[in-house]
Design an enzyme around this catalytic site. Sequence first.
Site, mmCIF file in Angstrom:
data_model
loop_
_atom_site.group_PDB
_atom_site.id
_atom_site.type_symbol
_atom_site.label_atom_id
_atom_site.label_comp_id
_atom_site.label_asym_id
_atom_site.label_seq_id
_atom_site.Cartn_x
_atom_site.Cartn_y
_atom_site.Cartn_z
ATOM 1 N N ASP B 316 18.848 4.130 45.680
ATOM 2 C CA ASP B 316 18.964 4.193 44.158
ATOM 3 C C ASP B 316 17.697 3.712 43.416
ATOM 4 O OD1 ASP B 316 21.405 5.345 43.961
ATOM 5 O OD2 ASP B 316 22.352 3.614 44.138
ATOM 6 N N ALA B 317 17.060 2.455 43.834
ATOM 7 C CA ALA B 317 16.291 1.755 43.008
ATOM 8 C C ALA B 317 14.781 2.935 42.997
ATOM 9 C CB ALA B 317 15.755 0.560 43.630
ATOM 10 N N GLU B 319 14.744 6.161 44.065
ATOM 11 C CA GLU B 319 14.846 7.788 43.782
ATOM 12 C C GLU B 319 15.040 8.106 42.293
ATOM 13 O OE1 GLU B 319 16.585 9.766 47.613
ATOM 14 O OE2 GLU B 319 17.984 9.093 46.386
ATOM 15 N N PHE B 320 15.616 7.218 41.569
ATOM 16 C CA PHE B 320 16.138 7.703 40.085
ATOM 17 C C PHE B 320 14.928 7.301 39.081
ATOM 18 C CE2 PHE B 320 19.440 8.058 42.777
ATOM 19 C CZ PHE B 320 20.003 9.696 42.179
ATOM 20 N N GLY B 323 12.012 3.748 34.151
ATOM 21 C CA GLY B 323 12.901 3.156 32.863
ATOM 22 C C GLY B 323 13.842 1.837 33.820
ATOM 23 N N TYR B 399 27.849 4.798 39.269
ATOM 24 C CA TYR B 399 28.305 3.214 39.823
ATOM 25 C C TYR B 399 27.331 2.261 38.796
ATOM 26 C CZ TYR B 399 31.023 2.829 44.069
ATOM 27 O OH TYR B 399 32.165 2.753 44.698
ATOM 28 N N TYR B 401 26.286 -1.989 38.773
ATOM 29 C CA TYR B 401 26.363 -3.108 39.623
ATOM 30 C C TYR B 401 25.890 -4.236 38.492
ATOM 31 C CZ TYR B 401 25.800 0.222 43.281
ATOM 32 O OH TYR B 401 26.030 1.395 44.136
ATOM 33 N N HIS B 464 31.786 5.622 51.554
ATOM 34 C CA HIS B 464 30.578 5.474 51.722
ATOM 35 C C HIS B 464 30.326 3.888 51.720
ATOM 36 C CE1 HIS B 464 32.413 4.570 47.566
ATOM 37 N NE2 HIS B 464 31.363 3.798 47.384
ATOM 38 N N ASP B 614 2.657 -17.579 55.135
ATOM 39 C CA ASP B 614 3.279 -17.274 54.088
ATOM 40 C C ASP B 614 4.379 -16.203 54.396
ATOM 41 O OD1 ASP B 614 4.273 -17.042 51.525
ATOM 42 O OD2 ASP B 614 2.258 -16.377 50.385
ATOM 43 N N ILE B 615 5.639 -16.626 54.545
ATOM 44 C CA ILE B 615 6.497 -15.488 54.883
ATOM 45 C C ILE B 615 7.601 -15.125 53.834
ATOM 46 C CG2 ILE B 615 6.734 -16.061 57.316
ATOM 47 C CD1 ILE B 615 9.116 -17.931 56.912
#
Lengths: 662, 662
Positions: B316-317, B319-320, B323, B399, B401, B464, B614-615
Site C-alpha cells: 500500500d505505501a 504502490e499508491f 501525496g 481501508y 488505518y 485477506h 548502528d542497527i
Amino acid sequence: MKSECRRMLFLLGLSLLGATFSLAQTQAPEHPLEGLKSQEYWSVHEVLQATGKTDADTYVMSVLLHEPPKEKVLAWKAGDRIPREADVVLMRKGLVTEVRMDLTARKVESWKEVKGAQGPIFESELFEMGELAKNDPRMQQGFAKRGIRDMVTVQCVALPFGYFALPEMEGHRILFGGCSDTHGAFLGWGRSIEGLYFEMDAVEKKVLKVIDQEVIPVPQSPINFEEAPAKPRTGTTPIEIAQPQGPAFQMKSGEVSWQNWHFRVRLDPRVGPVLNLVRLEDGGRQRSVMYEGSMSELYVPYMDPAESWATRVFIDAGEFFPGGVLRTMREGVDCPSNAEYIDGLSPNEHGIPVIRPRQACLFETVSGNPAWRHFEQEQVWGRPSRTLVLRTAAVIGNYDYLLDWRFEQDGSIRVAVGATGIIETKGVKAKSAAEHGMSMSGGAEAADDEFGHFVGDNTVGVNHDHFFSFRLDLDVDGSNNTFEPHRLKQRQLPAATHRKSIWVAEPSVAKTEREAMMDIQLEHPSMWMFVNPNVHGPLGYPTGYEIMPGTTAASLLDPDDGPQRVGAFSAHQLWVTPYRAEELYAGGVYPTASKGGDGLAVWTQANRPIENTDIVAWYTMGFHHVPRAEDWPVMPVMWHDFVIRPFDFFPRNPALNLPLAP
Amino acid sequence: MKSECRRMLFLLGLSLLGATFSLAQTQAPEHPLEGLKSQEYWSVHEVLQATGKTDADTYVMSVLLHEPPKEKVLAWKAGDRIPREADVVLMRKGLVTEVRMDLTARKVESWKEVKGAQGPIFESELFEMGELAKNDPRMQQGFAKRGIRDMVTVQCVALPFGYFALPEMEGHRILFGGCSDTHGAFLGWGRSIEGLYFEMDAVEKKVLKVIDQEVIPVPQSPINFEEAPAKPRTGTTPIEIAQPQGPAFQMKSGEVSWQNWHFRVRLDPRVGPVLNLVRLEDGGRQRSVMYEGSMSELYVPYMDPAESWATRVFIDAGEFFPGGVLRTMREGVDCPSNAEYIDGLSPNEHGIPVIRPRQACLFETVSGNPAWRHFEQEQVWGRPSRTLVLRTAAVIGNYDYLLDWRFEQDGSIRVAVGATGIIETKGVKAKSAAEHGMSMSGGAEAADDEFGHFVGDNTVGVNHDHFFSFRLDLDVDGSNNTFEPHRLKQRQLPAATHRKSIWVAEPSVAKTEREAMMDIQLEHPSMWMFVNPNVHGPLGYPTGYEIMPGTTAASLLDPDDGPQRVGAFSAHQLWVTPYRAEELYAGGVYPTASKGGDGLAVWTQANRPIENTDIVAWYTMGFHHVPRAEDWPVMPVMWHDFVIRPFDFFPRNPALNLPLAP
C-alpha cells in the site's frame, strides 16, 4: 466568573465521587445469583454454632453462594421464590469439612469431611506461624549468626507450597517460610534474610526443620517508593473528565444496564468479580452471550531452584486466606474521576461478614478512539466510541492485579489484567552484575543473577510466570453451543493461476474436550468460534462469538512437576469442557499442597463430548517475567488482554447507530 | 448560572478545538530533519522546469526530504547551517528517473534513469485508465450482457498488481481492473460487477485484454452506513474532557516535548509520520532512544484464486499515488475533544505542494489506569497515568488505518494500528450461506464463500491479510547497539531439588542479520533486547530497550509467490539490519510490479554483521482477516499493537515521581 465555574465543577465532581453502589446492603436478595447478603452470612454463622460441631480451632475457609441449577436460574422471573444456598468450607486442625446450607430454611443440608485436602493459609495462621518460627531457638541462632539482634523489625511468614512428595507432607499441613528485616524500610519486600528458612507443621504448631545456609547480608536497595522522588514531575496541566448528568449506566441489585449491554455482577469471596447473564439487546430482545464469566485461578511459579525458592509456586486464588483476592481501591489512582465504586462483603476467617469499601469500580471511558470510520470523497464518516469498564484489584501479597471487564459498543468484551505491585526479590552477595564480572552476555559460571536479574544493589528479581485462567460459560443465543476452531491453512494453487498459494479457513467441529485444547502457533493459526448450531443468522451461518487471544504464554515447566500438575491449565491457551456446575476452579477446589487430582487438566482426561451441548471455555492468559531495573521498587502496570467478540451474532456492524457525540 | 457555566466551557472547548499546529508554514526550516517546506517544493518544481527535461507527460512520483547523513544530524546544533536536499522521483511514459536536488543551491545534483522499475499508480491515471476501460467496446458489451445500460453510475478502476511473470509485463506498465455500479449507493464498495475485468497498458493507454466470465448480478446488500440506523442509540449522558489550561505538551518546528519525552515529528509524503531523535530526559541529560521510527510498508494480499482476485496483493505505501497514505481526520470522531491537530503538506502528482488539513493529531489521554500501584497495610499507594498520543489516519481506498505512537510515562512507547473502513467484497450468485446449503460446517463441494465469508446478500467479504512493517532505528544511548535475544529455555533440575524443572533466560548476541530473524513461538519464547554494549547502568547491565510483540501473524503464503517476494517482510516478526541510509522501505523503493529484488528480505541475504554497530529493527505486525457480518458495511476498529520499553535503561521505575493528579 471563571474561577467560580471551576469551583462549581469541582464541587460537582466531589458530589459524583461520593456516589457508591453497595453490594453489601442488608436487604433480602432480589435475584438467585446475587452475592450473599449480610444477614445470610450471619445465618451461616448461627447455624454453624448451633450444630455444636465448631469450636475455637475451627476456621471458615469459605462461604460462597451455591448457585441454583442453571436451568432454574434461566427460568426464574422477578417475583418467583428465590432459592438460596451456601457452600461453606471449614478447616479444623488440618481437617477440611464441606457444608451445604439452606439459607432460607436456616439448616444444614449436608456435612462432609474431605480427606486429603488442605485449606488455604489463614491470615491469623500466617502471623501466628510466623511468630512461632521467629521465636524458634534455631531461627534465633540464625539471626544472631547474621548479626540481626533487633527482633522488632524481623517478620517471618509461613506460606503454603506445592506438593513435592516430601514424606512429612502426607496428611499434614506443612508450611514453608522465611523472614525479612524491615529495619529502615516501610515494607518487608526486598529485605529478605536469605539462607535461613523453616518448615513447619501448622496443625502441630511445630517448626519441623530450620535450614541455615550461607550468610547473605540483607539488601539495602531503596524500597520506600513513596519517598523516592525528591519532587513530583512538573509540567502537567489538569485534565478534567466530567459527566455532569451522571453516568449513562444503571445498576440495581447487581444488575447493570449500559447501552445495549445487560449483565449481573457479584463479588465472589474466592475469585472476585463474577459476571452472570451477560446479554445484548437486539431489536427489543435480550440475547444471551455468556451465562457466567470469572477469573478462575492464578498460578505464579518462580524459577529459582534454591530450596527456599523452588517452593514458590503460588496458586493464588485458592491458596490464600478467605475474604478473597480483592482489595480496596483508591479514588483518583485506580479508577478515573467519573467512576462509581461498589462496596463488597466477604467473610473473615471466622465466617463473620466484613464490609469492604471500593472493591470494584464501574466507569465509562472516552478514549478518543473512533468506533468505526471511513474516509471517502474528501470526508470522514465515523463515530466516536466509549467503553464501560468494570474494574477490581486483586492483591496477593506483593503483587497487584487490576482485573478489567471492558464492554464495547460493538458487542465485544475485552478482558484485561494489569500486573503491578512489587516483584519478589532475593538477597545476594554480589552487589551488582558488574561486581560479579559477568551476566547478561552469557558467561560460563553460575552468577547470582542466573535465575533472575539484578534490580537493585544485592537484590535480584527472581524470574517467574503469571498464568490466569478465565472461566467463560458462553451461552450464545442459548445454552447449547459448539466449539468450532477454524484453521487457516496454506493451499497451493494450480499452475494456471496467477498466484502460487493462498490460505483458506477450514472450519471444524471440536467433538470432544481433547479436540478443543488449543495452542497458539503462528504457523498454524486458528480462530476460536463458539457458535449456536441451532440458531442461524440471516446469512445462514450459526450465530457465534469468537475468543481472540492476546499476547500470552504457555508454561515451559515439566508437566510432571508437582506444582505444574495443579497449574496444568497453563499448558494450553484454550480448553473447552461440558458445563458442570461443580467445575469452577481450574486448579481444583483445594490447590494447597494438592497432588493435582482436581482441575481442568484432570476433568478433561475423560475427553467428554462437547458438541451442541452446554459448554464452558477456559482461556489461559499468561506471561513470563524476567524483572528489569524499571520494575523496582514498584512495577509499572503491564497489561495483557483478550477479546470475546461477536462473529455473525449480529446481521451487521452493531455500532452503526452510535450518536455523533461520544 | 449552571447553564452559563456549560456555555462557557463549551466556548472554551471551541477555542481549544481551533488550535492547530501547522507543519506547512512557509518559513525556512529550523532543523535538518524538518519536512520539506512549501518554498522548497516550489524550488523543486522550478528547478525541474528549468532542466527542460520534463513535460506534460511527466508525473512526480515523490518529493521527499533527503535526510542529511546521520552523523551530521547528530552533530548539528541550533544556529549551524541546515543542509537541505530532496529526493525526487519522476515517471514519464513508464520510465522512472531519480533526481537528487540541492535545495539551498537550487540545483540538480544527480539525474539517474532507473531501469525495470514501475512508479505507483497516480490519481489521474487511475481515473483516466478507468474511463478508458469503461469505454472499451468489449467492456461495453460486457455491461450490456449484464443488463447495465446506465453508464453514469459505472466506475472502473485500474490498479497495479504484483509481479506474475506474464509475458506482457516485461518492460511495460500493466494495470488490472474491474468496475462497480454505484446505482442506489453512495459508494462503490460492495457493488462490484463480477466476472468482467480488463488488463491494460497504462503507457500505451490501451486495453490489452477483457476477461468476460460468468454473469453475476451486482449485489444489493446495504452499504449506505450513514443511512442505516433509524435513529441514534439513546441513553448516553455527556462525558466532557477539558484541559482548561491547555495541553501539557509543547510543539515547535516539529519538535515535541512532553514530560520527560522529546522527539521530532514530520509527515512524510510516502510513509506518513516519521519520528526522529526520540529522547528521554533523565537527570538533566537527554538520552537517545530512537533515531528514527516510521511505518515502512503495508502489504495486503487477498486469498481468492479467481483471476480478478489473485492479483489483489497490495503494497500500500509504495504502490499508491503520491501525496502519501495520510488523509484528513475529523474532529470529534478521530481524536478526543482535547486534541490539537497538525496540518500537513505534500505534493500532488505534478510536484505542486498541497496543504492538507488535520493530517495528524496530538493529545493527552487520561485512561483512568494507574501508572503503578500497590496495596499494603490497608492502603493503596500509586499514581494515575496519562499518555501522549500522536495519531494519523492512513487511507488506502477501502481501508482506513489509525496509526498511533503512544508515549507512556514509564518510558515505553506503544505503537498501535487500528484497522477500520470497508472490507473488499465480491459479488456472488448465492444470496447467503443458507441458500448455498452449506459452508462453515465444512461441506465437501466448493461454496461461494470458500475464500471468504458472506457479510450481506450476494456479498462475500474476501479473506485477506494485513502486514505492517515498522522501521525502528533504535539508538539506545548512542548509535552503536547490539541485538540480544534472550531465549527462555526449560532446565531440568537435579533429583535432590524440590522441583523437576524451571526455565532460565539465556542471553545471546545476534552477530549477523540471519541470527536476528525472530519468529514468535510460544514453546520457544524469547525477549528482544536492544542494548548499548558500551554504556552500563549502575547494576552493571548494558542500558537497553526491549521490543515486546503484541498479537501478530506470519504470512502463510509460499515464499516463491511473486507478491510474497515483495511482501517477504511478513515472513518473520522481527528483523535487524545494519543501518543504511538508503534502506527505508521493507518492500523496496519500487514495489509496483516488483520482482522482489529490493527490500528487507533481499538486503538481509548478505547476512551482514550487526554487533555493536548502528542497527535498525524492523517489526512486522500482522493479522489474518476472515470477515464477519459485523464487519459490514463498515468495520469496527480492530487494534493491534506492540511496545518498545526500557529494560535497564533507567536505574529504577521512572514513573515514581508522577504527581497524584493525572
